[in-house]
Design an enzyme around this catalytic site. Sequence first.
Site, PDB file in Angstrom:
ATOM      1  N   ARG A 210     -20.037 -39.178   9.160  1.00 15.77           N
ATOM      2  CA  ARG A 210     -18.918 -39.525   9.882  1.00 15.77           C
ATOM      3  C   ARG A 210     -19.503 -39.020  11.369  1.00 15.77           C
ATOM      4  O   ARG A 210     -18.824 -39.131  12.467  1.00 15.77           O
ATOM      5  CB  ARG A 210     -17.595 -38.570   9.805  1.00 15.77           C
ATOM      6  CG  ARG A 210     -17.098 -38.972   8.355  1.00 15.77           C
ATOM      7  CD  ARG A 210     -15.732 -38.370   8.084  1.00 15.77           C
ATOM      8  NE  ARG A 210     -14.675 -38.304   9.206  1.00 15.77           N
ATOM      9  CZ  ARG A 210     -13.464 -37.796   9.131  1.00 15.77           C
ATOM     10  NH1 ARG A 210     -13.267 -37.136   8.081  1.00 15.77           N
ATOM     11  NH2 ARG A 210     -12.812 -38.269  10.005  1.00 15.77           N
TER      12      ARG A 210
ATOM     13  N   SER B 125     -23.530 -59.307  -4.011  1.00 18.51           N
ATOM     14  CA  SER B 125     -22.965 -60.612  -3.620  1.00 18.51           C
ATOM     15  C   SER B 125     -21.448 -60.489  -3.893  1.00 18.51           C
ATOM     16  O   SER B 125     -20.739 -59.965  -4.464  1.00 18.51           O
ATOM     17  CB  SER B 125     -23.370 -61.486  -4.953  1.00 18.51           C
ATOM     18  OG  SER B 125     -22.732 -62.981  -4.986  1.00 18.51           O
ATOM     19  N   GLY B 126     -20.737 -61.079  -2.745  1.00 22.81           N
ATOM     20  CA  GLY B 126     -19.239 -61.256  -2.720  1.00 22.81           C
ATOM     21  C   GLY B 126     -18.762 -60.192  -1.659  1.00 22.81           C
ATOM     22  O   GLY B 126     -17.360 -60.167  -1.545  1.00 22.81           O
ATOM     23  N   VAL B 127     -19.761 -59.288  -1.277  1.00 17.24           N
ATOM     24  CA  VAL B 127     -19.172 -58.303  -0.330  1.00 17.24           C
ATOM     25  C   VAL B 127     -18.570 -58.768   1.148  1.00 17.24           C
ATOM     26  O   VAL B 127     -17.971 -57.977   1.689  1.00 17.24           O
ATOM     27  CB  VAL B 127     -20.203 -57.185  -0.210  1.00 17.24           C
ATOM     28  CG1 VAL B 127     -21.316 -57.594   0.958  1.00 17.24           C
ATOM     29  CG2 VAL B 127     -19.537 -55.718   0.140  1.00 17.24           C
ATOM     30  N   GLY B 128     -19.167 -59.894   1.406  1.00 22.40           N
ATOM     31  CA  GLY B 128     -18.621 -60.514   2.765  1.00 22.40           C
ATOM     32  C   GLY B 128     -19.600 -60.477   3.816  1.00 22.40           C
ATOM     33  O   GLY B 128     -19.480 -60.654   4.940  1.00 22.40           O
ATOM     34  N   LYS B 129     -20.946 -60.669   3.397  1.00 19.25           N
ATOM     35  CA  LYS B 129     -22.074 -60.829   4.291  1.00 19.25           C
ATOM     36  C   LYS B 129     -22.025 -62.076   5.046  1.00 19.25           C
ATOM     37  O   LYS B 129     -21.932 -62.000   6.209  1.00 19.25           O
ATOM     38  CB  LYS B 129     -23.271 -60.616   3.458  1.00 19.25           C
ATOM     39  CG  LYS B 129     -23.579 -59.526   2.817  1.00 19.25           C
ATOM     40  CD  LYS B 129     -24.846 -59.344   2.160  1.00 19.25           C
ATOM     41  CE  LYS B 129     -25.121 -60.479   1.042  1.00 19.25           C
ATOM     42  NZ  LYS B 129     -24.181 -60.200   0.035  1.00 19.25           N
ATOM     43  N   SER B 130     -21.518 -63.147   4.350  1.00 23.06           N
ATOM     44  CA  SER B 130     -21.466 -64.415   5.102  1.00 23.06           C
ATOM     45  C   SER B 130     -20.384 -64.795   6.164  1.00 23.06           C
ATOM     46  O   SER B 130     -20.278 -65.264   7.145  1.00 23.06           O
ATOM     47  CB  SER B 130     -21.557 -65.626   4.244  1.00 23.06           C
ATOM     48  OG  SER B 130     -22.875 -65.628   3.372  1.00 23.06           O
TER      49      SER B 130
ATOM     50  N   HIS C  15     -32.620 -61.078  -0.405  1.00 20.69           N
ATOM     51  CA  HIS C  15     -31.396 -61.647  -0.384  1.00 20.69           C
ATOM     52  C   HIS C  15     -30.444 -60.869   0.883  1.00 20.69           C
ATOM     53  O   HIS C  15     -30.502 -59.622   0.798  1.00 20.69           O
ATOM     54  CB  HIS C  15     -30.475 -61.520  -1.629  1.00 20.69           C
ATOM     55  CG  HIS C  15     -29.111 -61.963  -1.609  1.00 20.69           C
ATOM     56  ND1 HIS C  15     -28.727 -63.084  -1.583  1.00 20.69           N
ATOM     57  CD2 HIS C  15     -28.108 -61.084  -1.817  1.00 20.69           C
ATOM     58  CE1 HIS C  15     -27.339 -63.176  -1.563  1.00 20.69           C
ATOM     59  NE2 HIS C  15     -26.972 -61.884  -1.700  1.00 20.69           N
TER      60      HIS C  15
ATOM     61  N   ASP D 281     -28.385 -66.032   3.086  1.00 15.88           N
ATOM     62  CA  ASP D 281     -28.639 -65.726   1.685  1.00 15.88           C
ATOM     63  C   ASP D 281     -29.904 -65.309   1.488  1.00 15.88           C
ATOM     64  O   ASP D 281     -30.292 -64.464   0.690  1.00 15.88           O
ATOM     65  CB  ASP D 281     -28.225 -67.058   0.836  1.00 15.88           C
ATOM     66  CG  ASP D 281     -28.336 -67.217  -0.643  1.00 15.88           C
ATOM     67  OD1 ASP D 281     -27.788 -66.221  -1.127  1.00 15.88           O
ATOM     68  OD2 ASP D 281     -29.267 -67.680  -1.178  1.00 15.88           O
TER      69      ASP D 281
END
Length: 323
Positions: free
Chosen positions: A247, A159-164, A142, A181
């Site tokens: 950092r 899921s929903g973290v902003g990959k797409s 995925h 996906d």
Amino acid sequence: MAVTFTVSLANIINELSLETLYMPGSPDEVLISSRDVSRPGLELTGFFDYYDNTRILIIGNTEHAFLSRFSKEERCDVLSQLMSRKPPAIIISRSLEPSQELLATAKENEVPILRTADATSSLVAALVSYMNVELAPRITRHGVLVEVYGEGLLLVGDSGVGKSETAIELIKRGHRLIADDAVEIRRVSKKSLVGSAPENIRHFIELRGIGIINARRIFGMGAVKLTEKIDMVINLELWDSSKVYDRMGMDNEFTEILGLKVPVLTIPVKPGRNLAIIIEVAAMNNRQKKMGYNAAKELLQSLGMDYSSDDGGETHTINWNLI
């Protein structure tokens, strides 16, 4: 238990533009499972102790000239021994004319005979290269695979973290989408992983609130690509104020995919951060590191400080959950 992959002889014929001299049945039903090919040498003298009948046989100038030294009866006997072991197919290079004995014994044992105008070495190289990709070990993970400045970046995270959404922004900035996906990853050599999209979802992206879009039709052919080498994994995770993020970039982290180590970078996500620009910089920085330049090293040296190890930091192998 290891999974064995196969490729049909029909696909090989189409890929290499081979001429069919004899085909006993449908080439779609002939399945090849070996990535190796053979040029019969000792087999033509009757030595079959280590013969592998899963390999495609290649007959070039050397084999053709050697067979021509036999009498008709001897040639028929040698070829009968070879064909009786049922090789999946025989490919004749350089547009050489097969002997009547070769065609007769092939028909008797139902062994496909193919031909090409290519030189033998070119044929072997093209065939092995194609088989290495088609029969490579593979897994599906995925994530989102994009090409940024020539670097293949596998974006992973919850899921929903902003990959797409990040992939869409990168496409708008001139980069290319390979898979969204589900990413099919193949180990095509001892050093290389190549990712692609399953054919049924190729070029499609799911955007929450909008739905499914076709990146190729909206952004054009220049926005997509069929395959790309995986150079780095970028793990997107929601910003955790209690976590200390790197950092300096001195520590090297890796994840293992199909037995190969791939560099991993963790990028925290929170409102106000432009992920597309950050990922662009990450891609360029990874390319610089591969070319031997490390900005963190240069900074420490200019400050008169020493670093802990020869490679400029510690190396850690971590096991990211890429499912």
